[in-house]
Design a protein around this motif. Sequence first.
Motif, PDB file in Angstrom:
ATOM      1  N   MET A   1       3.080  24.323  10.749  1.00 19.05           N
ATOM      2  CA  MET A   1       4.406  24.651  10.136  1.00 19.05           C
ATOM      3  C   MET A   1       4.738  26.205  10.907  1.00 19.05           C
ATOM      4  N   ARG A   2       3.913  26.782  11.346  1.00 19.35           N
ATOM      5  CA  ARG A   2       3.926  27.908  12.159  1.00 19.35           C
ATOM      6  C   ARG A   2       5.028  27.927  13.397  1.00 19.35           C
ATOM      7  N   SER A   3       4.815  26.841  14.149  1.00 23.04           N
ATOM      8  CA  SER A   3       5.628  26.474  15.366  1.00 23.04           C
ATOM      9  C   SER A   3       7.044  26.312  14.996  1.00 23.04           C
ATOM     10  N   THR A   4       7.338  25.448  13.696  1.00 23.54           N
ATOM     11  CA  THR A   4       8.599  25.152  13.351  1.00 23.54           C
ATOM     12  C   THR A   4       9.378  26.445  12.789  1.00 23.54           C
ATOM     13  N   LEU A   5       8.554  27.274  12.120  1.00 20.18           N
ATOM     14  CA  LEU A   5       9.038  28.467  11.602  1.00 20.18           C
ATOM     15  C   LEU A   5       9.500  29.408  12.801  1.00 20.18           C
ATOM     16  N   SER A   6       8.630  29.428  14.081  1.00 21.06           N
ATOM     17  CA  SER A   6       9.119  30.236  15.004  1.00 21.06           C
ATOM     18  C   SER A   6      10.165  29.634  15.720  1.00 21.06           C
ATOM     19  N   THR A   7      10.399  28.415  15.890  1.00 17.70           N
ATOM     20  CA  THR A   7      11.623  27.731  16.491  1.00 17.70           C
ATOM     21  C   THR A   7      12.651  28.055  15.411  1.00 17.70           C
ATOM     22  N   ILE A   8      12.806  28.100  14.391  1.00 19.27           N
ATOM     23  CA  ILE A   8      13.791  28.532  13.366  1.00 19.27           C
ATOM     24  C   ILE A   8      14.219  30.050  13.683  1.00 19.27           C
ATOM     25  N   LEU A   9      13.224  30.892  13.518  1.00 20.52           N
ATOM     26  CA  LEU A   9      13.350  32.316  13.782  1.00 20.52           C
ATOM     27  C   LEU A   9      14.194  32.442  15.121  1.00 20.52           C
ATOM     28  N   ALA A  10      13.520  31.869  16.117  1.00 21.19           N
ATOM     29  CA  ALA A  10      14.172  32.061  17.535  1.00 21.19           C
ATOM     30  C   ALA A  10      15.670  31.601  17.579  1.00 21.19           C
ATOM     31  N   ALA A  11      16.143  30.421  16.830  1.00 19.07           N
ATOM     32  CA  ALA A  11      17.465  30.095  16.598  1.00 19.07           C
ATOM     33  C   ALA A  11      18.333  31.164  15.956  1.00 19.07           C
ATOM     34  N   ALA A  12      17.601  32.123  14.936  1.00 17.74           N
ATOM     35  CA  ALA A  12      18.062  32.744  14.225  1.00 17.74           C
ATOM     36  C   ALA A  12      18.467  34.216  14.916  1.00 17.74           C
ATOM     37  N   GLU A  13      17.622  34.293  15.872  1.00 12.50           N
ATOM     38  CA  GLU A  13      17.640  35.606  17.020  1.00 12.50           C
ATOM     39  C   GLU A  13      18.786  35.413  17.742  1.00 12.50           C
ATOM     40  N   LEU A  14      19.006  34.138  18.345  1.00 17.34           N
ATOM     41  CA  LEU A  14      19.982  33.752  19.120  1.00 17.34           C
ATOM     42  C   LEU A  14      21.381  34.025  18.633  1.00 17.34           C
ATOM     43  N   LYS A  15      21.232  33.721  17.171  1.00 17.12           N
ATOM     44  CA  LYS A  15      22.461  33.950  16.617  1.00 17.12           C
ATOM     45  C   LYS A  15      22.869  35.349  16.164  1.00 17.12           C
ATOM     46  N   GLN A  16      21.832  36.168  16.416  1.00 16.22           N
ATOM     47  CA  GLN A  16      21.914  37.595  16.108  1.00 16.22           C
ATOM     48  C   GLN A  16      21.735  37.664  14.609  1.00 16.22           C
ATOM     49  N   LEU A  17      21.107  36.874  13.820  1.00 16.71           N
ATOM     50  CA  LEU A  17      20.750  36.904  12.316  1.00 16.71           C
ATOM     51  C   LEU A  17      19.605  37.937  12.096  1.00 16.71           C
ATOM     52  N   LYS A  18      19.891  38.772  11.237  1.00 15.95           N
ATOM     53  CA  LYS A  18      18.660  39.705  10.726  1.00 15.95           C
ATOM     54  C   LYS A  18      18.052  38.850   9.848  1.00 15.95           C
ATOM     55  N   ASP A  19      16.794  39.304   9.420  1.00 18.55           N
ATOM     56  CA  ASP A  19      16.181  38.326   8.344  1.00 18.55           C
ATOM     57  C   ASP A  19      16.879  38.356   7.050  1.00 18.55           C
ATOM     58  N   LYS A  20      17.379  39.520   6.594  1.00 21.66           N
ATOM     59  CA  LYS A  20      18.048  39.616   5.391  1.00 21.66           C
ATOM     60  C   LYS A  20      19.468  38.488   5.348  1.00 21.66           C
ATOM     61  N   GLN A  21      19.917  38.358   6.398  1.00 20.03           N
ATOM     62  CA  GLN A  21      21.251  37.659   6.566  1.00 20.03           C
ATOM     63  C   GLN A  21      20.886  36.156   6.474  1.00 20.03           C
ATOM     64  N   LEU A  22      19.711  35.776   7.324  1.00 18.61           N
ATOM     65  CA  LEU A  22      18.964  34.241   7.350  1.00 18.61           C
ATOM     66  C   LEU A  22      18.425  34.022   5.966  1.00 18.61           C
ATOM     67  N   ALA A  23      17.911  34.980   5.252  1.00 20.28           N
ATOM     68  CA  ALA A  23      17.435  34.492   3.827  1.00 20.28           C
ATOM     69  C   ALA A  23      18.941  34.311   3.101  1.00 20.28           C
ATOM     70  N   GLN A  24      19.771  35.104   3.151  1.00 17.42           N
ATOM     71  CA  GLN A  24      21.011  34.917   2.411  1.00 17.42           C
ATOM     72  C   GLN A  24      21.622  33.671   2.635  1.00 17.42           C
ATOM     73  N   LEU A  25      21.740  33.374   3.785  1.00 12.63           N
ATOM     74  CA  LEU A  25      22.349  32.042   4.321  1.00 12.63           C
ATOM     75  C   LEU A  25      21.598  30.973   3.607  1.00 12.63           C
ATOM     76  N   ALA A  26      20.155  30.742   3.838  1.00 12.59           N
ATOM     77  CA  ALA A  26      19.406  29.902   3.324  1.00 12.59           C
ATOM     78  C   ALA A  26      18.899  29.951   1.765  1.00 12.59           C
ATOM     79  N   GLY A  27      19.846  30.899   1.074  1.00 14.18           N
ATOM     80  CA  GLY A  27      19.634  30.865  -0.551  1.00 14.18           C
ATOM     81  C   GLY A  27      18.265  31.321  -0.981  1.00 14.18           C
ATOM     82  N   ILE A  28      17.515  32.024  -0.119  1.00 11.86           N
ATOM     83  CA  ILE A  28      16.278  32.434  -0.650  1.00 11.86           C
ATOM     84  C   ILE A  28      16.251  33.970  -0.441  1.00 11.86           C
TER      85      ILE A  28
END
Length: 77
Positions: A1-28
């Motif tokens: 699961m760690r590698s999957t989460l890392s892949t998702i976080l890398a994609a978020a970084e490419l989209k220049q999403l901060k953690d707060k924005q990513l969480a909001q988009l995911a509804g968490i």
Amino acid sequence: MRSTLSTILAAAELKQLKDKQLAQLAGIRPETLSRMKSRGSGDFTVLDRLAHAVGMKLAAVPDDDQLERIQQGRFFS
């Protein structure tokens, strides 16, 4: 699961999403994302929501050497 989460976080970084924005988009809650990052694990449903938030989807594929060889174009070699 760690590698999957890392892949998702890398994609978020490419989209220049901060953690707060990513969480909001995911509804968490941002705290949920923070816990997942520190533990390297979490609920599959939340992981799926994070993936969708960055334009990805989770998939289970056979753990099969034949499939890998087909995808690499070397099935008969």
